[in-house]
Design a protein around this motif. Structure first.
Motif, short mmCIF file in Angstrom:
data_model
loop_
_atom_site.label_atom_id
_atom_site.label_comp_id
_atom_site.label_asym_id
_atom_site.label_seq_id
_atom_site.Cartn_x
_atom_site.Cartn_y
_atom_site.Cartn_z
N LYS A 94 4.03 43.61 19.59
CA LYS A 94 2.57 43.39 19.51
C LYS A 94 2.23 42.74 18.18
O LYS A 94 2.70 43.18 17.12
CB LYS A 94 1.83 44.72 19.64
CG LYS A 94 1.95 45.30 21.04
CD LYS A 94 1.11 46.55 21.21
CE LYS A 94 1.22 47.09 22.63
NZ LYS A 94 2.54 47.60 22.98
N THR A 95 1.40 41.71 18.27
CA THR A 95 1.01 40.97 17.07
C THR A 95 0.14 41.84 16.17
O THR A 95 -0.83 42.46 16.63
CB THR A 95 0.22 39.72 17.47
OG1 THR A 95 1.05 38.94 18.33
CG2 THR A 95 -0.17 38.91 16.25
N ARG A 96 0.49 41.86 14.90
CA ARG A 96 -0.38 42.55 13.93
C ARG A 96 -1.39 41.58 13.37
O ARG A 96 -2.58 41.82 13.36
CB ARG A 96 0.46 43.16 12.80
CG ARG A 96 -0.38 43.93 11.80
CD ARG A 96 0.48 44.55 10.70
NE ARG A 96 -0.33 45.36 9.83
CZ ARG A 96 -1.09 44.89 8.85
NH1 ARG A 96 -1.12 43.59 8.61
NH2 ARG A 96 -1.81 45.69 8.10
N SER A 97 -0.87 40.44 12.89
CA SER A 97 -1.76 39.36 12.49
C SER A 97 -0.97 38.06 12.53
O SER A 97 0.21 38.04 12.13
CB SER A 97 -2.33 39.61 11.10
OG SER A 97 -1.48 39.10 10.10
N ASN A 98 -1.61 37.03 13.03
CA ASN A 98 -0.98 35.73 13.17
C ASN A 98 0.42 35.86 13.78
O ASN A 98 0.55 36.30 14.91
CB ASN A 98 -0.96 35.02 11.80
CG ASN A 98 -0.49 33.60 11.92
OD1 ASN A 98 -0.55 33.01 12.99
ND2 ASN A 98 0.00 33.02 10.85
N ASP A 99 1.47 35.55 13.03
CA ASP A 99 2.80 35.61 13.62
C ASP A 99 3.64 36.78 13.10
O ASP A 99 4.86 36.72 13.09
CB ASP A 99 3.54 34.28 13.41
CG ASP A 99 3.67 33.94 11.93
OD1 ASP A 99 3.09 34.68 11.11
OD2 ASP A 99 4.33 32.94 11.61
N THR A 100 2.94 37.83 12.65
CA THR A 100 3.70 39.02 12.25
C THR A 100 3.39 40.14 13.24
O THR A 100 2.27 40.28 13.72
CB THR A 100 3.33 39.48 10.82
OG1 THR A 100 1.93 39.74 10.76
CG2 THR A 100 3.69 38.41 9.81
N ASP A 101 4.42 40.92 13.53
CA ASP A 101 4.30 41.96 14.55
C ASP A 101 4.28 43.34 13.93
O ASP A 101 4.76 43.56 12.83
CB ASP A 101 5.51 41.89 15.50
CG ASP A 101 5.56 40.58 16.26
OD1 ASP A 101 4.50 40.10 16.66
OD2 ASP A 101 6.67 40.05 16.45
N TYR A 102 3.76 44.29 14.71
CA TYR A 102 3.93 45.70 14.37
C TYR A 102 5.38 46.07 14.63
O TYR A 102 6.08 45.44 15.42
CB TYR A 102 3.05 46.59 15.27
CG TYR A 102 1.59 46.52 14.97
CD1 TYR A 102 1.06 47.21 13.88
CD2 TYR A 102 0.72 45.80 15.77
CE1 TYR A 102 -0.30 47.17 13.61
CE2 TYR A 102 -0.64 45.75 15.50
CZ TYR A 102 -1.14 46.44 14.42
OH TYR A 102 -2.47 46.41 14.14
N ARG A 103 5.81 47.13 13.99
CA ARG A 103 7.09 47.72 14.37
C ARG A 103 7.04 48.05 15.85
O ARG A 103 6.02 48.52 16.33
CB ARG A 103 7.28 49.03 13.61
CG ARG A 103 8.26 48.90 12.53
CD ARG A 103 8.65 50.23 11.96
NE ARG A 103 9.05 49.96 10.61
CZ ARG A 103 8.29 50.20 9.56
NH1 ARG A 103 7.15 50.78 9.69
NH2 ARG A 103 8.71 49.86 8.36
#
Ligand code: GLY
Ligand code: MN
Ligand code: MN
Length: 545
Positions: A94-103
């Motif tokens: 799941k995306t956290r912001s832009n192209d970084t994901d949650y664990r």
């Protein structure tokens, strides 16, 4: 965090340095992420980076501790859906912001039915295929297959360029054999999923059901297969004269062929925990209690810091991360009046001596089971007279709830027992505008002004576990050995509550324990964390030397 630009293919031959200064250059917005750095894509680079590696070390894969238990869990689900193909996605990153994901955390139904926990396994899908009755896994009517995205070979772009799945970015993923070793379930490449789901689906054939809410892409795939096969979710109503019993039977059968019925079933399947789950709950509670002790040792530091609640939060959360997977929910570290805000998770307030601090926190262990425990502590180690009065009322309510939480009682009785004490105490203090009896009646409920939440919820893989279970099995359900739930009465007097005398204003108290229903009674799993005010004070004194 490392720039993840290699994921997207280069949209143009222009390097970012040469790109026009202004937009309107025709470059797709989705590709703009590649504008922030240069990445090599020459053939020479590709040949070099994909060669010269030692043979891969074997991953150290052991059967999961839960594996011996998951066969029975899947068989129980199988029995509820004869002839249906059951699709249980782990869910995507799941995306956290832009192209970084949650664990990554897999959907709880997937974790329960596969035994997988921490970080495993994004985009995987567990499918229970219907087989000849009795010939499936463990003598059930289904055969389980896990569709996964296995480790890519080193001559692929995924190996070095895929920031979500590539070995360079997230480490080596398990092979198909590794998945089978860990789970005991046959493993296949996720590319085979579509054909496997579609097989024999159609009117008069196999019904396809998916646990909704876990993975939109898998749900869309299921929808597409149903549409191609000419299947609707629910059978069309028919113009027939049916007796009421026939109509109900048909409606029930139709419901059993809906995704909602599957979601409900995987939730209800967890109402009674097996021996391994109880063991995991014990571990989660033990780690949580150790986390509370860490917090007490750190309270002096919290008092000194301008955001003392954060000292409490981060002390507990660091402990959860070190000893388990993480916290099972956002830690509530609520000092003073903040304790009257039920889900106070901003935790940016000061912690003052003379006030109470309410800590509601739980460690989620690597198998993803979580504790959910609350203690309301005097910041300087001693309750004032009015704090103790409120605390004792809440404790008495909790004890009354414990007394009725035995096999054969109804879940709702636990709350009712706690409310009798709360209403009686509020009446005694002269706070209720009516008698306790009137307040406890359906048409009253005035006491709930000071405790608007429920007393209990099931607990397990989700902090609010079994949330899709039917009311008749949850609130109206009968307690059985193996059930695990919270008992968490509270009293919350807001600072601006003109209905209470000033001495109560700004005091919020909750005491939350995790209870296991046993063969003839119950066990307070969190009993090792002191509850009685004098025990809390003595325990704090010991920890703070
Ligand atoms: N911490 C959430 C709850 O107590 O339900
Ligand atoms: Mn709770
Ligand atoms: Mn809680």
């Amino acid at each position: 965090m490392t720039d993840a630009t290699p994921v997207t293919p280069e949209p143009t031959s222009e390097t970012p340095d040469q790109a026009p200064e202004h937009t309107g250059d025709g470059q797709d917005l989705a590709a703009r992420g590649s504008n922030r750095s240069q990445r090599p894509d020459s053939d020479a680079f590709k040949a070099f980076i994909t060669s010269g590696w030692a043979p891969r070390a074997e991953l150290d894969v052991e059967p999961l501790p839960a594996a011996p238990y998951t066969v029975a869990r899947r068989a129980a689900l199988s029995a509820r859906f004869p002839g249906a193909r059951l699709v249980v996605p782990a869910g995507p990153l799941k995306t956290r912001s832009n192209d970084t994901d949650y664990r990554f955390r897999p959907h709880s139904a997937f974790a329960h039915l596969t035994g997988y926990g921490t970080d495993q396994e994004p985009d995987a899908v567990l499918v229970l295929h219907p087989v000849e009755p009795g010939t499936g896994d463990g003598g059930s009517d289904h055969h389980a297959v896990l569709y996964v995205r296995p480790l890519a070979a080193r001559d692929t772009e995924e190996f070095y360029a895929d920031s979500r799945y590539g070995e360079f970015w997230v480490g080596a993923r398990p092979s198909l054999d590794d998945v089978t070793t860990a789970t005991g379930v046959e493993a296949r490449h996720v590319d085979e999923l579509r054909d496997a789901l579609a097989k024999d689906v159609g009117p008069g054939g196999v019904t396809l059901l998916v646990v909704a809410g876990a993975d939109e892409a898998v749900e869309a795939l299921v929808e597409a297969i149903r549409a191609e096969a000419g299947l609707d979710d629910v059978e069309a109503a028919q113009d027939e004269q049916l007796t009421e019993a026939e109509w109900l039977a048909r409606a029930e059968a139709a419901y059993r062929r809906t995704d909602a019925a599957l979601v409900e079933a995987v939730s209800e399947l967890r109402l009674v925990k097996d021996a391994h789950e109880v063991e995991q709950m014990r571990e989660a509670v033990a780690a949580t209690i150790a986390g509370f002790e860490e917090v007490v040792r750190n309270l002096p530091r919290a008092v000194e810091h301008r955001r003392g609640e954060r000292v409490i939060e981060t002390t507990f959360d660091a402990h959860a991360r070190l000893e388990g997977n993480t916290v099972g929910y956002e830690t509530i570290a609520a000092a003073g009046e903040h304790a009257t805000t039920l889900h106070w998770i901003r935790n940016d307030g000061v912690v003052r001596t003379g006030e109470l601090v309410l800590l509601d926190a739980g460690v989620e262990v690597d198998s993803l089971y979580t504790a959910d425990v609350t203690r309301t502590l005097p910041v300087d180690g001693e309750y004032t007279e009015v704090q103790r009065r409120v605390y004792q009322a809440v404790l008495d309510a909790a004890d009354a709830a414990f007394a009725v939480a035995v096999p054969g009682a109804r879940f709702r009785d636990v709350h009712a027992a706690a409310m009798e004490v709360i209403a009686a105490r509020l009446e005694e203090w002269g706070l209720l505008p009516v008698s306790a009896a009137e307040s406890l009646s359906q048409d009253g409920q005035q006491h709930r002004r000071w405790m608007v939440h429920g007393t209990s919820h099931h607990l397990g893989l989700d902090v609010h576990d079994c949330a899709q279970a039917r009311r008749e099995l949850y609130l109206d359900g009968v307690l059985e050995p193996g059930m695990v739930f919270t008992i968490e009465p509270g009293l919350y007097f807001k600072a601006d509550d003109l209905a209470v005398p000033e001495e109560y204003r700004g005091i919020g108290v909750r005491i939350e324990d995790d209870v296991l229903v046993t063969a003839d009674s119950n066990e307070n799993l969190s009993a090792a964390l002191p509850r009685r005010p004098e025990d809390v004070e003595a325990w704090m004194g010991r920890l703070r030397g």
